[in-house]
Design an enzyme around this catalytic site. Sequence first.
Site, PDB file in Angstrom:
ATOM      1  N   HIS A   1     -20.922  47.342 -24.529  1.00 57.11           N
ATOM      2  CA  HIS A   1     -21.557  47.217 -23.203  1.00 57.11           C
ATOM      3  C   HIS A   1     -21.773  45.754 -22.838  1.00 57.11           C
ATOM      4  CE1 HIS A   1     -22.425  51.523 -23.639  1.00 57.11           C
ATOM      5  NE2 HIS A   1     -22.782  51.206 -24.878  1.00 57.11           N
TER       6      HIS A   1
ATOM      7  N   SER B   1     -10.220  22.783 -10.217  1.00 56.99           N
ATOM      8  CA  SER B   1     -10.575  23.144  -8.850  1.00 56.99           C
ATOM      9  C   SER B   1     -10.108  22.053  -7.896  1.00 56.99           C
ATOM     10  CB  SER B   1     -12.093  23.310  -8.768  1.00 56.99           C
ATOM     11  OG  SER B   1     -12.526  23.161  -7.448  1.00 56.99           O
TER      12      SER B   1
ATOM     13  N   LYS C   1     -14.220  21.002 -13.147  1.00 56.47           N
ATOM     14  CA  LYS C   1     -13.900  22.367 -13.547  1.00 56.47           C
ATOM     15  C   LYS C   1     -12.608  22.481 -14.337  1.00 56.47           C
ATOM     16  CE  LYS C   1     -15.163  25.873 -11.312  1.00 56.47           C
ATOM     17  NZ  LYS C   1     -15.677  27.121 -11.872  1.00 56.47           N
TER      18      LYS C   1
ATOM     19  N   GLU D   1      -6.495  34.873 -15.870  1.00 54.96           N
ATOM     20  CA  GLU D   1      -6.861  35.740 -14.744  1.00 54.96           C
ATOM     21  C   GLU D   1      -5.612  36.364 -14.119  1.00 54.96           C
ATOM     22  OE1 GLU D   1     -10.820  33.042 -13.957  1.00 54.96           O
ATOM     23  OE2 GLU D   1      -9.057  32.746 -12.720  1.00 54.96           O
TER      24      GLU D   1
END
Length: 481
Positions: A153, A272, A278, A285
Amino acid sequence: MGEESGDVVRRERFSGGPARGFLSSMDADERLFAADLAVDRAHVVMLAEQDIIDGESASAILAALADIERTGYDALEGEDIHAAIETAVIERVGETGGRMHTARSRNDEVATCIRYRLREDLLDGVEATLVLREALVEEAHAHTETTMPGYTHRQPAQPTTVGHFLSSYAQALGRDTARLCRAYDRTNRSPLGTAAFAGTPFSIDRERTADLLGFDGVLGNSMDAVSTRDFLVEAASALVTLSVTLSGLATDLVEFAADGYLDVDDDYASTSSIMPQKKNPDTLELVRASAGTASAGLNGLLTTLKGLPRAYNRDLQEATPHIWSAVDAVVPATEVAAGAVATATWNGEALATAAGDGFATATGVADLLAIHGIPFRTAHEILAQAAEDGADYAAIESAANAVLDDSLSSYVERETVESTLDADASVASRDSVGGPAPTAVEAALGGMETDIEDDRERLTEHRERLVAAESALETEVGGYA
Ligand code: ARG
């Protein structure tokens, strides 16, 4: 491709009209160019061998096919790749070129071409899963003692190791390889020679064309052979299942990177456009997103194929691109995942600290109490209370005293309990088959390496068979030069 282009199939009767572009599969057919040339060659060689066409016609047609290969796909015009190549043959050698389409139809032709091409895509997929499994196993070997938090979980659950985590995906991918191989075996059957669906009066040799094209055999019933696209569903399903495995791996790695447990290599990250500090795990992804594309492909196939009557229906033309989109999404995603896994750096210190967080060793202590005679359910209750009251030895002791109405030390020594609270010791104790203890993981990795070797051998055999068929066909064709 000009809108007004003609081909041998259309002639004057169906020469154009507003639906011409709509009917055409020429854009999607580029992928079948090499396949169709091979299928044409094998068919022509067989026709000549069977004396269905004469050697001179065969030579002329085969020479035209060589020239068409040279001038390339972009030089072709027609409703689809099959009509376009036949048109180009006839343009080059005249009427005799029309003999090429003896004893076949575009229906068996296209089904054969799709199978011929998909075989290679599936083998590329198999290869990609092998490379990923190798990367996972290699990294797992290096991290059998790198303790990390394990989650259920997404809550810290029990300590495990990076080696155990990575080998969990290696094991899953072993099944993905097997599913792709199964789809390959089913794909690698030849429908060629079944014609429109009803066979042909010519004395063709279907086994011969199957062999020349490297197929494992022929599809029997001619009506099924042209109709079925279930091999596409099977291949897409295998690809989707693989992509679901990949998507889970990608999510785990993205989250571990966010937690500071994992550093994704710069090659697999991007930054970014506005926030210069970043470093984002974008490749992972996109690996995750491949599952969406693959699943869309499978759904496209299923909804297009559902309810189609026998034997050939033009709907089938729309089914084909769905498999290519699944292949093109999943195979590169698998390759990228392998690179990302092989180059990522695990932060052992942060992982070790986190491994003990959240009273993650509570289950191990409960197991210990059960080993020392306390019913597991009672032990569970003790640890649940202790978790609320401080999650240390003192909390366990007072919870035990309250629940048992007896002192904990009469069951088990304090030192033993305390050692179980240590994450590394907790991992080492769970040495059941398939468990996270370093010895258990090492043993499992040994088996996985053997499986990978076996699968690689099978892949090599498949590839060699295709290469051998290709050169055998080339030799046969050379005989007509
Ligand atoms: N381009 C077509 C396809 O992909 C070829 C078959 C056309 N056959 C026919 N009977 N209209 O399915």
